[in-house]
Write an enzyme that holds these catalytic residues in place. Structure first.
Site, short mmCIF file in Angstrom:
data_model
loop_
_atom_site.label_atom_id
_atom_site.label_comp_id
_atom_site.label_asym_id
_atom_site.label_seq_id
_atom_site.Cartn_x
_atom_site.Cartn_y
_atom_site.Cartn_z
N GLU A 1 98.49 -10.40 11.45
CA GLU A 1 98.80 -11.14 12.67
C GLU A 1 100.27 -11.02 13.04
OE1 GLU A 1 96.47 -11.98 14.49
OE2 GLU A 1 94.88 -11.82 13.00
N HIS B 1 100.82 -7.97 15.11
CA HIS B 1 100.59 -8.22 16.53
C HIS B 1 101.81 -8.90 17.15
CE1 HIS B 1 96.48 -6.95 16.89
NE2 HIS B 1 96.01 -7.82 16.03
N HIS C 1 104.62 -6.55 17.88
CA HIS C 1 104.32 -5.74 19.06
C HIS C 1 104.72 -6.50 20.33
CE1 HIS C 1 101.18 -2.60 20.66
NE2 HIS C 1 102.40 -2.34 21.05
#
Length: 714
Positions: free
Chosen positions: A483, A486, A489
């Site tokens: 996670e 993510h 990103h």
């Protein structure tokens, strides 16, 4: 356009209308939702009228930005409501969310179908100004034209009105599906009063169950279907009857007969009719848009070209994995029959027998490993890794939150703020299951002003028990790294345009690349050692124990791979071949998929699909294959780091590779096609070899004795 004085006045009394900084969770109430939604939709419609007016110049500043401003405010406010609905569910908030969801859906559908806006975007794309735009802005315009077509902008009445009805109904059904899963999960409780039934359970699982019983005013131990409570029973519990009972409850959640109390009545929670209706509506939507099936619609903004390409990829991967999966199952059955007196292995025995076999084969257990992973220490190790790789600093920060367990952090580079994020890591009844990252705010530059990104990182780990810190399994550690990938990103983007900043505009089947990439570091000794500390002694995890973990890394990787392929192939076939209302039922299709690719068949009464929120309530419809698709990308990308680790100066090599990963993958967000970003980083197209090697499936192996202990992957 709205008066700024009114804006400031309204923001003072309604937290959802304040966009000056971070979300004001402490000042939020469900009563604020409807007024804020009505106000923000009105503002967005006003902005729309302004940009489509004939006298509005066809420039980025006059045509694109004003509508971006208005829709961003609406998106941020509704995003806050949706986030709270997922992590702090209450009857009042659920009522407010459901009452306003149709308004939100109606607005976005209207916007996507606005013919005047569509025509103006087409004129803009054909204008001389378009050729002068920077690449990120060109990408936004191209994506907008694509999304107009997918949003029904080219439809004419009565198809336009029917398309809008389909969007409304699908949004309501997806929300109800999610609610049913949460309510069915919370409706079940198993109270154990005979301590003998707890044989095999780790101490922390027992204590958590004891505390849950105390909070409920009950004697004994309370187990629920929240994963941190459920899974230890399946993995460690010796009581087979208890495992069977909880397995049946878990795998029949939100199925026929499932109910939850609501006042003085029982409310049905069966998701089967919701699935049937959703599939019919999606099929109708595809036909309206001129596609043969919803799978084709779903793939338009993705990397994959067609459902057939996806199914071919999955079947080829299944063929590579199947010999390994068969060996995995044969070894497990042999061991269970001989050493566990279980000649007839059932679904509720698999996790327990597998844990026993892993302990016997590799001389360690997950419960032993768990004692070394204290959540605060793991977080610190994760942060230090990110700091070294990407030249940033992560530090605690202050902000209002929605729960006492939530923490807030900031990321800086050279003293300047890069982004901020919330962590909400423990399971609780008001929170939907699973783990996810979502954006609270995206990076955006307006003139000299830079809006930095903010993210939510959500998991469902077992909370601390007593005075001890929360302890994580190694799988939990991997989930946290996933996670956070993510989050990186979203947070480390250097793109200044909303539509392609961070995760925005990234193809859905590439968005898992950074998250799965980060998982690999959970298997590097230096990283694991740095973030481990035994909960009692404080000592780092022993190297020999880690080596046994590493040897077991690909334990049952064949079975695990086939299970993911089963889900993905079911999803794609469901959305590209299944005919709603036809002779074949959803269950029959799932059984057919299992017959084709699986080596383990669950009981006939298993209703996994009724809680498959990813594809029925989570945006992964005809997209679950993305996990395996992106795993090819992530494994190949990580191979570049493995190469750097073997350079004469591995520290410099890893740092250099980290900078390239940041510049070519994370920083560019959705500003260019994901395959171009991968090629820029790797210098070539992705190859499947790294994935097979990481999963220990490079070549077929002969079945080994379950008594063999190996220092290498089985």
């Amino acid at each position: 356009m709205p008066d700024t004085k009114t804006d400031r006045s309204d923001a003072a009394t309604n937290a959802l209308l304040d966009f000056s900084g971070l979300p004001r969770f402490a000042d939020f109430s469900p009563a604020q939702v409807a007024p804020a939604v009505d106000r923000l939709i009105a503002e967005a419609r006003s902005a729309l009228g302004h940009v489509i007016a004939d006298d509005t110049p066809l420039t980025w500043e006059a045509f694109v930005e004003p509508l971006d401003d208005a829709t961003e405010r609406l998106g941020r406010a509704w995003g806050m409501v949706g986030h709270l609905n997922g992590v702090a569910d209450t009857p009042e908030l659920r009522e407010a969310y459901n009452a306003n969801l149709p308004k939100i859906t109606e607005f976005w559908t209207e916007l996507g179908q606005n013919q005047a806006l569509f025509e103006k975007y087409k004129r803009y794309a054909a204008s001389p100004q378009f050729a002068t735009l920077p690449a990120p802005r060109k990408r936004i315009v191209e994506n907008a034209l694509r999304d107009f077509r997918l949003g029904g902008a080219e439809l004419v009445s009565p198809a336009r009105e029917r398309f809008a009805e389909l969007q409304q109904r699908q949004a309501a059904l997806a929300q109800k599906f999610s609610e049913n899963v949460l309510d069915a999960t919370n409706a079940y409780a198993k109270i154990v009063t005979d301590e003998a039934q707890l044989d095999g359970l780790p101490d922390d699982a027992r204590e958590a169950a004891r505390e849950a019983a105390r909070r409920a005013g009950i004697e004994g131990w309370k187990f629920t279907l929240q994963f941190p409570s459920y899974f230890p029973v399946m993995q460690y519990g010796h009581d087979r009857a208890l495992r069977e009972e909880m397995y049946r409850a878990y795998t029949t959640r939100a199925s026929k007969g499932a109910v939850a109390p609501e006042g003085d009545r029982a409310v049905a929670l069966d998701n089967e009719p919701i699935i049937d209706e959703l599939l019919a509506l999606r099929a109708e939507e595809a036909k309206l848009l001129g596609y043969r099936n919803f799978g084709e619609v779903s793939l338009v903004p993705k990397m994959a070209e067609s459902p057939d390409e996806v199914k071919k990829f999955l079947r080829e991967l299944a063929a590579r994995a199947r010999p390994f999966a068969k060996n995995d199952l044969d070894a497990l059955r042999e061991f269970a029959a001989r050493d566990l007196s279980l000649p007839d292995l059932k679904s509720w025995d698999l996790a327990w027998a597998s844990e026993k076999l892993k302990e016997e084969r590799y001389a360690f257990s997950d419960r032993e490993v768990k004692q070394y992973f204290q959540l605060p220490r793991v977080l610190d190790g994760l942060f230090r890794l990110v700091e070294r790789m990407f030249s940033v600093r992560i530090a605690p920060d202050d902000a209002p939150t929605w729960h006492p367990d939530v923490r807030f952090f900031r990321i800086e580079r050279d003293g300047a703020l890069v982004g901020q994020f919330y962590t909400d890591l423990y399971a609780r009844e008001s929170k939907r299951p699973g783990a996810w990252m979502d954006d609270a705010r995206s990076r955006r530059r307006r003139g000299a002003s830079l809006q930095t990104p903010v993210a939510y990182l959500t998991c469902n780990f077992q909370p601390p028990v007593g005075t001890r810190p929360a302890l994580l399994t190694h799988d939990d550690v991997t989930t946290l790294f996933h996670e956070f990938g993510h989050g990186l990103h979203h947070l480390l983007t250097r793109i200044d345009e909303l539509g392609v900043s961070g995760i925005s505009g990234v193809e859905w089947d590439a968005v898992e690349l950074p998250s799965q990439f980060m998982e690999n570091f959970c298997w590097e000794w230096e990283i694991v050692e740095s973030m481990s500390a035994h909960v009692d002694t404080g000592e780092s995890i022993p190297k020999k124990l880690f080596e046994r973990m590493l040897a077991a890394k690909n334990f049952q990787s064949g079975m695990t791979t086939l299970r993911q392929i089963e889900f993905a192939l079911f999803d794609m076939r469901l959305h590209s071949e299944y005919e709603p209302g036809g002779a074949q039922t959803v269950q029959q299709l799932l059984d057919e998929v299992r017959e084709e690719v699986a080596v383990v068949a669950p009981p006939a009464w298993n209703r996994f699909q009724n809680s498959f929120s990813h594809i029925f309530a989570g945006g992964y419809s005809a997209g679950y294959y993305s996990y395996k698709w992106a795993e090819v990308l992530s494994a190949d990308a990580y191979a570049a780091f493995e190469d750097a680790m073997h350079e004469p100066d591995p520290v410099a090599g890893v740092a250099r590779t980290g900078r390239r990963f940041l510049e070519e993958i994370l920083a560019v967000g959705g500003s260019r096609p994901a395959i171009d970003s991968f090629r820029s980083f790797r210098g070539r197209d992705p190859e499947i070899d790294a994935l097979l090697r990481h999963n220990g499936m490079v070549e077929a192996r002969a079945p080994e004795s379950s008594h063999a202990r190996s220092s290498s992957s089985p």
